[in-house]
Design a protein around this motif. Structure first.
Motif, PDB file in Angstrom:
ATOM      1  N   GLY A 216       0.817  -1.209   0.000  1.00 32.23           N
ATOM      2  CA  GLY A 216       0.000   0.000   0.000  1.00 32.23           C
ATOM      3  C   GLY A 216       0.851   1.260   0.000  1.00 32.23           C
ATOM      4  O   GLY A 216       0.550   2.234  -0.713  1.00 32.23           O
ATOM      5  N   MET A 217       1.937   1.239   0.759  1.00 34.53           N
ATOM      6  CA  MET A 217       2.828   2.397   0.777  1.00 34.53           C
ATOM      7  C   MET A 217       3.559   2.552  -0.550  1.00 34.53           C
ATOM      8  O   MET A 217       3.736   3.666  -1.053  1.00 34.53           O
ATOM      9  CB  MET A 217       3.831   2.261   1.924  1.00 34.53           C
ATOM     10  N   MET A 218       3.992   1.439  -1.142  1.00 27.95           N
ATOM     11  CA  MET A 218       4.658   1.512  -2.447  1.00 27.95           C
ATOM     12  C   MET A 218       3.697   2.041  -3.511  1.00 27.95           C
ATOM     13  O   MET A 218       4.087   2.812  -4.389  1.00 27.95           O
ATOM     14  CB  MET A 218       5.162   0.118  -2.856  1.00 27.95           C
ATOM     15  N   TYR A 219       2.442   1.628  -3.440  1.00 30.39           N
ATOM     16  CA  TYR A 219       1.415   2.138  -4.361  1.00 30.39           C
ATOM     17  C   TYR A 219       1.256   3.646  -4.187  1.00 30.39           C
ATOM     18  O   TYR A 219       1.155   4.390  -5.173  1.00 30.39           O
ATOM     19  CB  TYR A 219       0.095   1.423  -4.076  1.00 30.39           C
ATOM     20  N   LEU A 220       1.225   4.094  -2.931  1.00 35.39           N
ATOM     21  CA  LEU A 220       1.089   5.520  -2.650  1.00 35.39           C
ATOM     22  C   LEU A 220       2.262   6.309  -3.209  1.00 35.39           C
ATOM     23  O   LEU A 220       2.087   7.365  -3.835  1.00 35.39           O
ATOM     24  CB  LEU A 220       0.977   5.736  -1.136  1.00 35.39           C
ATOM     25  N   LEU A 221       3.477   5.791  -3.016  1.00 34.77           N
ATOM     26  CA  LEU A 221       4.667   6.500  -3.503  1.00 34.77           C
ATOM     27  C   LEU A 221       4.737   6.486  -5.025  1.00 34.77           C
ATOM     28  O   LEU A 221       5.155   7.472  -5.643  1.00 34.77           O
ATOM     29  CB  LEU A 221       5.927   5.860  -2.916  1.00 34.77           C
ATOM     30  N   TYR A 222       4.319   5.377  -5.630  1.00 40.18           N
ATOM     31  CA  TYR A 222       4.452   5.220  -7.084  1.00 40.18           C
ATOM     32  C   TYR A 222       3.403   6.024  -7.835  1.00 40.18           C
ATOM     33  O   TYR A 222       3.704   6.750  -8.788  1.00 40.18           O
ATOM     34  CB  TYR A 222       4.356   3.741  -7.440  1.00 40.18           C
ATOM     35  N   TYR A 223       2.138   5.902  -7.413  1.00 40.99           N
ATOM     36  CA  TYR A 223       1.046   6.588  -8.114  1.00 40.99           C
ATOM     37  C   TYR A 223       0.723   7.952  -7.508  1.00 40.99           C
ATOM     38  O   TYR A 223       0.043   8.760  -8.155  1.00 40.99           O
ATOM     39  CB  TYR A 223      -0.205   5.715  -8.117  1.00 40.99           C
ATOM     40  N   GLY A 224       1.147   8.187  -6.275  1.00 43.12           N
ATOM     41  CA  GLY A 224       0.907   9.481  -5.655  1.00 43.12           C
ATOM     42  C   GLY A 224      -0.507   9.714  -5.186  1.00 43.12           C
ATOM     43  O   GLY A 224      -0.919  10.858  -4.987  1.00 43.12           O
ATOM     44  N   LEU A 225      -1.275   8.649  -4.963  1.00 41.30           N
ATOM     45  CA  LEU A 225      -2.661   8.810  -4.513  1.00 41.30           C
ATOM     46  C   LEU A 225      -3.175   7.506  -3.916  1.00 41.30           C
ATOM     47  O   LEU A 225      -2.615   6.435  -4.158  1.00 41.30           O
ATOM     48  CB  LEU A 225      -3.564   9.238  -5.676  1.00 41.30           C
ATOM     49  N   VAL A 226      -4.227   7.634  -3.128  1.00 43.43           N
ATOM     50  CA  VAL A 226      -4.959   6.477  -2.604  1.00 43.43           C
ATOM     51  C   VAL A 226      -6.447   6.824  -2.608  1.00 43.43           C
ATOM     52  O   VAL A 226      -6.821   7.992  -2.597  1.00 43.43           O
ATOM     53  CB  VAL A 226      -4.519   6.095  -1.170  1.00 43.43           C
ATOM     54  N   ASP A 227      -7.282   5.800  -2.622  1.00 43.80           N
ATOM     55  CA  ASP A 227      -8.720   5.984  -2.468  1.00 43.80           C
ATOM     56  C   ASP A 227      -9.309   4.736  -1.848  1.00 43.80           C
ATOM     57  O   ASP A 227      -8.671   3.675  -1.815  1.00 43.80           O
ATOM     58  CB  ASP A 227      -9.395   6.301  -3.808  1.00 43.80           C
ATOM     59  N   PHE A 228     -10.531   4.852  -1.353  1.00 42.50           N
ATOM     60  CA  PHE A 228     -11.118   3.756  -0.577  1.00 42.50           C
ATOM     61  C   PHE A 228     -11.430   2.532  -1.435  1.00 42.50           C
ATOM     62  O   PHE A 228     -11.585   1.428  -0.910  1.00 42.50           O
ATOM     63  CB  PHE A 228     -12.400   4.233   0.126  1.00 42.50           C
ATOM     64  N   PHE A 229     -11.515   2.690  -2.762  1.00 37.25           N
ATOM     65  CA  PHE A 229     -11.908   1.582  -3.631  1.00 37.25           C
ATOM     66  C   PHE A 229     -10.717   0.828  -4.215  1.00 37.25           C
ATOM     67  O   PHE A 229     -10.888  -0.208  -4.834  1.00 37.25           O
ATOM     68  CB  PHE A 229     -12.770   2.130  -4.779  1.00 37.25           C
ATOM     69  N   MET A 230      -9.507   1.317  -3.991  1.00 32.28           N
ATOM     70  CA  MET A 230      -8.343   0.717  -4.654  1.00 32.28           C
ATOM     71  C   MET A 230      -8.074  -0.706  -4.167  1.00 32.28           C
ATOM     72  O   MET A 230      -7.498  -1.517  -4.885  1.00 32.28           O
ATOM     73  CB  MET A 230      -7.105   1.579  -4.442  1.00 32.28           C
ATOM     74  N   GLY A 231      -8.511  -1.030  -2.950  1.00 33.32           N
ATOM     75  CA  GLY A 231      -8.269  -2.359  -2.423  1.00 33.32           C
ATOM     76  C   GLY A 231      -9.021  -3.443  -3.165  1.00 33.32           C
ATOM     77  O   GLY A 231      -8.535  -4.567  -3.298  1.00 33.32           O
TER      78      GLY A 231
END
Length: 304
Positions: A216-231
């Motif tokens: 999850g942290m790598m996804y945040l660093l790579y794409y620069g965003l998170v949302d509740f549906f990404m899981g």
């Protein structure tokens, strides 16, 4: 050729993230023989925890990026591990001796609980983050197209390789790893030989959740965003990766993640991006027709 090389790099990075999530699926299945369909949302919780930790650190004036990343990683793994432990205690342990569909339905329910909890507490909007790891290298420049390798991609791949090595060592060489393998073969006999089955299963969920937090942290660093549906989306693809690589095999989960990432990336680059998921699942079906246990899976031996 340069365009192909760039897509190869992108596919390996995306596949590394899928592989980290898939390891959690395959670890849980290896011990309890069931799929934790809340695992994708555990990955999402890890991303949100990393984001919230970053915002808190910035608000108190911390500016050293390496220290910020380290604290984000530790806090995200710790808090997400607690979520993984809670999922096992609430959704799996009370139903472990029930019919096989009961824990599956319970895990799906936990998935909805976690995703709606994130939506209510964090909102439905996409949460962006400024780039924390910048810079990179130009591997080749033909004049028309340059092959770029950014530092954040290097961090994602190196982190994945290191974690895979560490967890493979834990499973293969430590007492806890032996307990895990014993529970995988026969929980009743393992308990008779002194293995704490409940503790082993709980720790497996904790380890899987910690890996999902890193993803999850790598996804945040790579794409620069998170949302509740990404899981939900990432979880389904990581589950597909675990099945493709051979459910129950750690190297197989990583290999399946890399395969899904490469398929998606190359299909998006050379064909229609709208059908990248169709391509990934179609290849999964073809592989399972000829290799029912996946790429590195072993046939299940019936216990008598």
């Amino acid at each position: 050729m340069d365009y192909f090389a760039q897509q190869l790099i992108n596919g390996l990075v995306l596949g590394s993230i899928y592989g980290l999530i898939a390891i959690g699926y395959t670890m849980v299945y290896g011990i309890v023989g069931m799929i934790n369909f809340a695992h994708g949302d555990i990955f999402m919780i890890g991303g949100f925890t990393a984001l919230i930790t970053f915002l808190i650190l910035v608000s108190i004036g911390l500016s050293a990026v390496p220290l910020i990343l380290l604290i984000m990683l530790v806090v995200s793994m710790a808090i997400t591990a607690v979520y993984g432990w809670a999922v096992e205690r609430i959704a799996y342990r009370p139903l472990r001796q029930s019919f096989r569909l009961a824990p599956l339905l319970s895990a799906i329910g936990m998935s909805f609980v976690l995703s709606n909890f994130s939506q209510v507490t964090q909102g439905a909007q996409v949460k962006p983050i400024p780039p924390l790891i910048t810079g990179g290298y130009t591997l080749h420049d033909s004049g028309n197209f340059a092959v770029q390798l950014s530092n954040v991609k290097i961090v994602v791949v190196v982190t994945t390789v290191v974690l895979l090595a560490i967890f493979s060592y834990i499973v293969a060489r430590t007492r806890f790893g032996r307990d895990m393998r014993a529970c995988e073969q026969d929980q009743t006999m393992a308990a008779l030989l002194g293995v704490d089955v409940d503790r082993t299963i709980s720790m497996t969920f904790v380890m899987g959740a910690a890996l999902a937090a890193v993803a999850g942290m790598m996804y945040l660093l790579y794409y620069g965003l998170v949302d509740f549906f990404m899981g939900f989306v990432a979880g389904i693809k990581a589950f597909t990766a675990a099945v493709l690589g051979g459910i129950g095999s750690l190297p197989g989960a990583m290999l399946g993640g890399l395969a899904i990432g490469l398929i998606e990336t190359f299909w998006s680059a050379y064909f229609s991006i709208q059908y990248k998921d169709v391509a990934a699942f179609s290849i999964l079906i073809v592989v399972l027709i000829f290799m029912p246990t996946g790429l590195l899976g072993r046939p299940e031996v019936e216990k008598v």
